[in-house]
Design a protein around this motif. Structure first.
Motif, PDB file in Angstrom:
ATOM      1  N   VAL A 136      -0.566  10.239  -6.688  1.00 50.63           N
ATOM      2  CA  VAL A 136      -1.835   9.540  -6.922  1.00 50.63           C
ATOM      3  C   VAL A 136      -2.169   8.706  -5.688  1.00 50.63           C
ATOM      4  CG1 VAL A 136      -1.579   9.431  -9.435  1.00 50.63           C
ATOM      5  CG2 VAL A 136      -0.650   7.588  -8.017  1.00 50.63           C
ATOM      6  N   ASN A 137      -3.401   8.206  -5.654  1.00 49.98           N
ATOM      7  CA  ASN A 137      -3.849   7.265  -4.619  1.00 49.98           C
ATOM      8  C   ASN A 137      -3.811   7.848  -3.207  1.00 49.98           C
ATOM      9  OD1 ASN A 137      -4.321   5.216  -6.520  1.00 49.98           O
ATOM     10  ND2 ASN A 137      -2.198   4.508  -6.406  1.00 49.98           N
ATOM     11  N   GLU A 138      -4.062   9.143  -3.104  1.00 49.15           N
ATOM     12  CA  GLU A 138      -4.111   9.752  -1.774  1.00 49.15           C
ATOM     13  C   GLU A 138      -5.211   9.121  -0.929  1.00 49.15           C
ATOM     14  OE1 GLU A 138      -4.694  14.157   0.335  1.00 49.15           O
ATOM     15  OE2 GLU A 138      -4.667  13.952  -1.849  1.00 49.15           O
ATOM     16  N   ASP A 139      -6.322   8.725  -1.580  1.00 51.01           N
ATOM     17  CA  ASP A 139      -7.419   8.107  -0.839  1.00 51.01           C
ATOM     18  C   ASP A 139      -6.986   6.790  -0.208  1.00 51.01           C
ATOM     19  OD1 ASP A 139      -7.202   7.124  -3.529  1.00 51.01           O
ATOM     20  OD2 ASP A 139      -9.130   6.100  -3.281  1.00 51.01           O
ATOM     21  N   ILE A 140      -6.170   6.021  -0.939  1.00 51.28           N
ATOM     22  CA  ILE A 140      -5.675   4.749  -0.401  1.00 51.28           C
ATOM     23  C   ILE A 140      -4.734   5.009   0.765  1.00 51.28           C
ATOM     24  CG2 ILE A 140      -4.247   2.728  -0.925  1.00 51.28           C
ATOM     25  CD1 ILE A 140      -5.403   2.779  -3.756  1.00 51.28           C
ATOM     26  N   ARG A 141      -3.876   6.009   0.623  1.00 51.31           N
ATOM     27  CA  ARG A 141      -2.934   6.345   1.701  1.00 51.31           C
ATOM     28  C   ARG A 141      -3.677   6.739   2.974  1.00 51.31           C
ATOM     29  NH1 ARG A 141      -0.287   9.819  -0.912  1.00 51.31           N
ATOM     30  NH2 ARG A 141      -1.031  11.808  -0.128  1.00 51.31           N
ATOM     31  N   GLU A 142      -4.671   7.598   2.848  1.00 47.46           N
ATOM     32  CA  GLU A 142      -5.421   8.045   4.022  1.00 47.46           C
ATOM     33  C   GLU A 142      -6.221   6.900   4.636  1.00 47.46           C
ATOM     34  OE1 GLU A 142      -7.713  11.377   2.779  1.00 47.46           O
ATOM     35  OE2 GLU A 142      -5.982  12.735   2.655  1.00 47.46           O
ATOM     36  N   VAL A 149       0.832  -1.203   0.000  1.00 44.95           N
ATOM     37  CA  VAL A 149       0.000   0.000   0.000  1.00 44.95           C
ATOM     38  C   VAL A 149       0.869   1.258   0.000  1.00 44.95           C
ATOM     39  CG1 VAL A 149      -1.653   1.329   1.365  1.00 44.95           C
ATOM     40  CG2 VAL A 149      -1.989  -1.127   1.051  1.00 44.95           C
ATOM     41  N   ALA A 150       1.942   1.256   0.782  1.00 46.12           N
ATOM     42  CA  ALA A 150       2.830   2.418   0.807  1.00 46.12           C
ATOM     43  C   ALA A 150       3.476   2.655  -0.550  1.00 46.12           C
ATOM     44  CB  ALA A 150       3.903   2.226   1.877  1.00 46.12           C
ATOM     45  N   ASP A 151       3.836   1.590  -1.239  1.00 49.05           N
ATOM     46  CA  ASP A 151       4.503   1.718  -2.535  1.00 49.05           C
ATOM     47  C   ASP A 151       3.591   2.364  -3.575  1.00 49.05           C
ATOM     48  OD1 ASP A 151       6.597   1.356  -4.416  1.00 49.05           O
ATOM     49  OD2 ASP A 151       5.740  -0.551  -5.070  1.00 49.05           O
ATOM     50  N   VAL A 152       2.316   2.021  -3.562  1.00 48.03           N
ATOM     51  CA  VAL A 152       1.408   2.570  -4.576  1.00 48.03           C
ATOM     52  C   VAL A 152       0.849   3.936  -4.194  1.00 48.03           C
ATOM     53  CG1 VAL A 152       0.753   0.255  -5.329  1.00 48.03           C
ATOM     54  CG2 VAL A 152      -0.696   1.448  -3.673  1.00 48.03           C
ATOM     55  N   SER A 153       1.039   4.344  -2.930  1.00 45.30           N
ATOM     56  CA  SER A 153       0.373   5.575  -2.494  1.00 45.30           C
ATOM     57  C   SER A 153       1.298   6.601  -1.853  1.00 45.30           C
ATOM     58  CB  SER A 153      -0.755   5.236  -1.511  1.00 45.30           C
ATOM     59  OG  SER A 153      -0.253   4.700  -0.303  1.00 45.30           O
ATOM     60  N   GLU A 154       2.607   6.366  -1.851  1.00 49.86           N
ATOM     61  CA  GLU A 154       3.498   7.342  -1.203  1.00 49.86           C
ATOM     62  C   GLU A 154       3.346   8.702  -1.892  1.00 49.86           C
ATOM     63  OE1 GLU A 154       6.246   8.850  -2.505  1.00 49.86           O
ATOM     64  OE2 GLU A 154       7.026   7.595  -4.103  1.00 49.86           O
TER      65      GLU A 154
END
Length: 225
Positions: A143-149, A133-138
């Motif tokens: 991109v993928n700020e929603d996944i990070r949060e 998850v960190a790799d795709v959303s750092e």
């Protein structure tokens, strides 16, 4: 072939030595990505009551083979599927694990997270989930700020979203999905939070990489309709 590199002072416990090795193996821009992934993976682990030190270590090590030429990736990680031969870059997780094992790294939880960060966690390893998850959303990806949060309060849901969105995107465009990614898709782990975990601490360069084994997690095996 890979040039010989100096051995870290304490290959199983001194993460500073491994950080130096990664810095020598990747481009400067890639190394900044590595640092962001490691920090975010640590934050995600802390927020979910998981092993921060291992998450940070796996984040530091995950792209150690990312900038190797295709021929070297194929040598270190012989193709398991036709898609591997056609797209050797997909092998850099397996190649990284091979390198780390040859250089004396022995933590199986971290090694599995490194191997699976390209295609998705397959075995319910919570450290793998943090790093994927960190790799795709750092933040550097933009991109993928929603996944990070989401990952900072519900890692299970964030992992589902990250893997499912990748599979849906590829299938919707008629692009082959790696068999390991499909395996991860159909065996998404249920991440359980240990509410007795201590308060978050910074797991930086001196983080231990030889902690006690992390528990395996139960698997949710429902398939999408």
């Amino acid at each position: 072939m890979i040039a010989a590199l100096p051995q870290p002072r304490h290959p199983l416990a001194d993460l500073v030595g491994w950080e130096d090795r990664v810095r020598l193996m990747v481009r400067p821009k890639r190394y900044q990505h590595v640092l962001r992934v490691a920090e975010l993976a640590c934050q995600i682990a802390c927020a979910n009551g998981l092993d921060e030190s291992r998450a940070y270590a796996a984040g530091i090590l995950h792209d150690i083979a990312r900038d190797l030429p295709d021929a070297e990736l194929l040598r270190l990680a012989p193709p398991e599927h036709p898609i591997d031969a056609a797209h050797p870059l997909a092998l850099h997780g397996r190649a990284a694990r091979t390198l780390l094992e040859r250089w004396g790294y022995r933590d199986p939880v971290v090694l599995e997270a490194v191997e699976d960060h390209t295609t998705g966690p397959r075995g319910g390893n919570p450290v793998s989930a943090c790093v994927y998850v960190a790799d795709v959303s750092e933040p550097g990806r933009g991109v993928n700020e929603d996944i990070r949060e989401l990952a900072l309060h519900d890692l299970d849901a964030a992992l589902h979203r990250a893997i499912a969105s990748k599979v849906t995107y590829l299938q919707g465009r008629g692009i082959q999905v790696h068999p390991r990614t499909l395996q991860a898709y159909y065996a998404l782990p249920l991440v359980r939070v240990d509410h007795g975990h201590s308060a978050c601490g910074h797991a930086g360069s001196d983080a231990s990489v030889a902690a006690s084994p992390a528990p395996r997690l139960s698997l949710r095996r429902s398939r999408p309709a």
